[in-house]
Write an enzyme that holds these catalytic residues in place. Structure first.
Site, PDB file in Angstrom:
ATOM      1  N   LYS A   9       0.753  -1.121  -0.165  1.00  0.00           N
ATOM      2  CA  LYS A   9      -0.075   0.169   0.049  1.00  0.00           C
ATOM      3  C   LYS A   9       0.864   1.110  -0.037  1.00  0.00           C
ATOM      4  O   LYS A   9       2.061   1.230   0.124  1.00  0.00           O
ATOM      5  CB  LYS A   9      -1.008  -0.021   1.184  1.00  0.00           C
ATOM      6  CG  LYS A   9      -2.015  -1.307   1.186  1.00  0.00           C
ATOM      7  CD  LYS A   9      -2.646  -1.368   2.518  1.00  0.00           C
ATOM      8  CE  LYS A   9      -3.793  -2.380   2.455  1.00  0.00           C
ATOM      9  NZ  LYS A   9      -4.415  -2.584   3.701  1.00  0.00           N
ATOM     10  N   TYR A  49     -12.100  -2.776  -3.442  1.00  0.00           N
ATOM     11  CA  TYR A  49     -12.409  -2.996  -2.057  1.00  0.00           C
ATOM     12  C   TYR A  49     -14.272  -2.932  -1.938  1.00  0.00           C
ATOM     13  O   TYR A  49     -14.630  -2.624  -1.039  1.00  0.00           O
ATOM     14  CB  TYR A  49     -12.010  -1.945  -1.177  1.00  0.00           C
ATOM     15  CG  TYR A  49     -10.454  -2.383  -0.543  1.00  0.00           C
ATOM     16  CD1 TYR A  49     -10.192  -3.564   0.349  1.00  0.00           C
ATOM     17  CD2 TYR A  49      -9.384  -1.316  -0.837  1.00  0.00           C
ATOM     18  CE1 TYR A  49      -8.913  -3.669   0.640  1.00  0.00           C
ATOM     19  CE2 TYR A  49      -8.218  -1.706  -0.392  1.00  0.00           C
ATOM     20  CZ  TYR A  49      -8.164  -2.677   0.306  1.00  0.00           C
ATOM     21  OH  TYR A  49      -6.800  -2.986   0.761  1.00  0.00           O
ATOM     22  N   ASN A 112      -1.876  -0.089   7.295  1.00  0.00           N
ATOM     23  CA  ASN A 112      -1.380  -1.464   7.698  1.00  0.00           C
ATOM     24  C   ASN A 112      -0.455  -2.002   6.406  1.00  0.00           C
ATOM     25  O   ASN A 112      -0.187  -3.161   6.391  1.00  0.00           O
ATOM     26  CB  ASN A 112      -2.378  -2.476   8.141  1.00  0.00           C
ATOM     27  CG  ASN A 112      -3.373  -2.652   7.309  1.00  0.00           C
ATOM     28  OD1 ASN A 112      -3.228  -1.988   6.075  1.00  0.00           O
ATOM     29  ND2 ASN A 112      -4.326  -3.416   7.578  1.00  0.00           N
ATOM     30  N   HIS A 115      -1.615  -5.363   1.490  1.00  0.00           N
ATOM     31  CA  HIS A 115      -2.786  -6.368   1.280  1.00  0.00           C
ATOM     32  C   HIS A 115      -2.299  -7.956   0.756  1.00  0.00           C
ATOM     33  O   HIS A 115      -1.460  -7.970   0.012  1.00  0.00           O
ATOM     34  CB  HIS A 115      -3.697  -5.519   0.220  1.00  0.00           C
ATOM     35  CG  HIS A 115      -4.504  -6.524  -0.251  1.00  0.00           C
ATOM     36  ND1 HIS A 115      -5.706  -6.894   0.277  1.00  0.00           N
ATOM     37  CD2 HIS A 115      -4.574  -7.316  -1.402  1.00  0.00           C
ATOM     38  CE1 HIS A 115      -6.748  -7.805  -0.419  1.00  0.00           C
ATOM     39  NE2 HIS A 115      -5.760  -8.014  -1.520  1.00  0.00           N
ATOM     40  N   GLU A 126      -8.858 -10.710  -8.028  1.00  0.00           N
ATOM     41  CA  GLU A 126      -7.664  -9.615  -7.861  1.00  0.00           C
ATOM     42  C   GLU A 126      -7.009  -9.633  -8.824  1.00  0.00           C
ATOM     43  O   GLU A 126      -6.446  -8.628  -9.408  1.00  0.00           O
ATOM     44  CB  GLU A 126      -7.123  -9.752  -6.383  1.00  0.00           C
ATOM     45  CG  GLU A 126      -8.294  -9.418  -5.264  1.00  0.00           C
ATOM     46  CD  GLU A 126      -7.862  -9.603  -4.083  1.00  0.00           C
ATOM     47  OE1 GLU A 126      -8.569  -9.246  -3.038  1.00  0.00           O
ATOM     48  OE2 GLU A 126      -6.604 -10.012  -3.701  1.00  0.00           O
TER      49      GLU A 126
HETATM   50  N1  LIG Z   1     -11.527  -0.399  11.453  1.00  0.00           N
HETATM   51  C1  LIG Z   1     -10.708  -0.006  10.349  1.00  0.00           C
HETATM   52  N2  LIG Z   1     -10.568   1.238  10.464  1.00  0.00           N
HETATM   53  C2  LIG Z   1      -9.787   1.950   9.463  1.00  0.00           C
HETATM   54  N3  LIG Z   1      -9.231   0.866   8.242  1.00  0.00           N
HETATM   55  C3  LIG Z   1      -9.570  -0.295   8.454  1.00  0.00           C
HETATM   56  C4  LIG Z   1     -10.302  -0.811   9.457  1.00  0.00           C
HETATM   57  N4  LIG Z   1     -10.688  -2.232   9.241  1.00  0.00           N
HETATM   58  C5  LIG Z   1      -9.949  -2.567   8.015  1.00  0.00           C
HETATM   59  N5  LIG Z   1      -9.372  -1.382   7.637  1.00  0.00           N
HETATM   60  C6  LIG Z   1      -8.633  -1.167   6.210  1.00  0.00           C
HETATM   61  O1  LIG Z   1      -9.187  -2.153   5.479  1.00  0.00           O
HETATM   62  C7  LIG Z   1      -8.503  -3.167   4.800  1.00  0.00           C
HETATM   63  C8  LIG Z   1      -9.321  -4.140   4.491  1.00  0.00           C
HETATM   64  O2  LIG Z   1     -10.035  -4.687   5.689  1.00  0.00           O
HETATM   65  P1  LIG Z   1     -10.293  -6.326   5.623  1.00  0.00           P
HETATM   66  O3  LIG Z   1     -11.177  -6.421   6.865  1.00  0.00           O
HETATM   67  O4  LIG Z   1     -10.296  -6.760   4.170  1.00  0.00           O
HETATM   68  O5  LIG Z   1      -8.855  -6.827   6.260  1.00  0.00           O
HETATM   69  P2  LIG Z   1      -7.589  -7.694   5.621  1.00  0.00           P
HETATM   70  O6  LIG Z   1      -8.082  -8.525   4.569  1.00  0.00           O
HETATM   71  O7  LIG Z   1      -6.466  -7.895   6.586  1.00  0.00           O
HETATM   72  O8  LIG Z   1      -6.920  -6.705   4.646  1.00  0.00           O
HETATM   73  P3  LIG Z   1      -6.498  -6.471   3.164  1.00  0.00           P
HETATM   74  O9  LIG Z   1      -7.462  -6.618   2.440  1.00  0.00           O
HETATM   75  O10 LIG Z   1      -5.978  -4.968   2.879  1.00  0.00           O
HETATM   76  O11 LIG Z   1      -5.444  -7.423   3.063  1.00  0.00           O
HETATM   77  C9  LIG Z   1      -7.546  -3.154   5.744  1.00  0.00           C
HETATM   78  O12 LIG Z   1      -6.185  -3.836   5.705  1.00  0.00           O
HETATM   79  C10 LIG Z   1      -7.302  -1.755   6.487  1.00  0.00           C
HETATM   80  O13 LIG Z   1      -6.363  -1.071   5.587  1.00  0.00           O
END
Ligand SMILES: Nc1ncnc2c1ncn2[C@@H]1O[C@H](COP(=O)(O)OP(=O)(O)OP(=O)(O)O)[C@@H](O)[C@H]1O
Length: 148
Positions: A9, A49, A112, A115, A126
């Site tokens: 990211k 997303y 974070n 992804h 994807e």
């Molecule tokens: N509570 C939150 N506040 C802010 N951003 C969030 C929150 N929860 C998730 N995100 C963001 O949305 C992304 C996608 O959320 P998801 O629940 O799909 O988690 P993930 O599968 O671990 O992450 P990713 O899809 O990025 O690998 C997270 O990686 C984070 O960047």
């Protein structure tokens, strides 16, 4: 063999973690099948997303993803989807184990770093979205040293 879509990211790119992240997947034994630095627009990020549309953090997440270039990658190997998620660590850095990418380099869930696809089916979708031009097929000569 199984493939996963992995994206560094904008914060990971800005913080100079591209080499470190690629190195972790390479050293594990996975093979790179696609790699590009790119910026995505709002519509593209919303498509990626789309499962999270309606979540309270959705707009902030989209702003974050379009805030700078990202590194899109296809990694291949046995169990790469599940193992890739382990290498990445839990979504919230407070829950990510030390030794994972998020555990070592992130503090906030909204920054974070990386992804990774959460299933083989999402990886397929994807990869089709991010690599419409296709991928690079090659055979790693390390294969017999990594797989029995
Ligand atoms: N509570 C939150 N506040 C802010 N951003 C969030 C929150 N929860 C998730 N995100 C963001 O949305 C992304 C996608 O959320 P998801 O629940 O799909 O988690 P993930 O599968 O671990 O992450 P990713 O899809 O990025 O690998 C997270 O990686 C984070 O960047």
């Amino acid at each position: 063999m199984e493939q996963s879509f992995i994206m560094i990211k904008p914060d990971g790119v800005q913080r100079g973690l591209v080499g470190e992240i690629i190195s972790r997947f390479e050293k594990k034994g996975f093979s790179l099948r696609g790699l590009k630095l790119m910026s995505v627009d709002r519509a593209f990020a919303e498509n990626h997303y789309s499962d999270l549309a309606g979540m309270p953090f959705f707009n902030g997440l989209i702003e974050y993803i379009i805030s700078g270039p990202v590194v899109a990658m296809i990694w291949e190997g046995k169990n790469v989807v599940a193992t890739g998620r382990k290498i990445i660590g839990a979504t919230k850095p407070v829950d990510s184990d030390v030794g994972t990418i998020r555990g070592d380099y992130a503090i906030d869930v909204g920054r974070n770093i990386i992804h990774g696809s959460d299933s083989v089916e999402s990886a397929r979708k994807e990869i089709a979205l991010w690599f419409p031009e296709g991928q690079v097929y090659w055979h790693s000569n390390l294969h017999p040293w990594i797989y029995e």
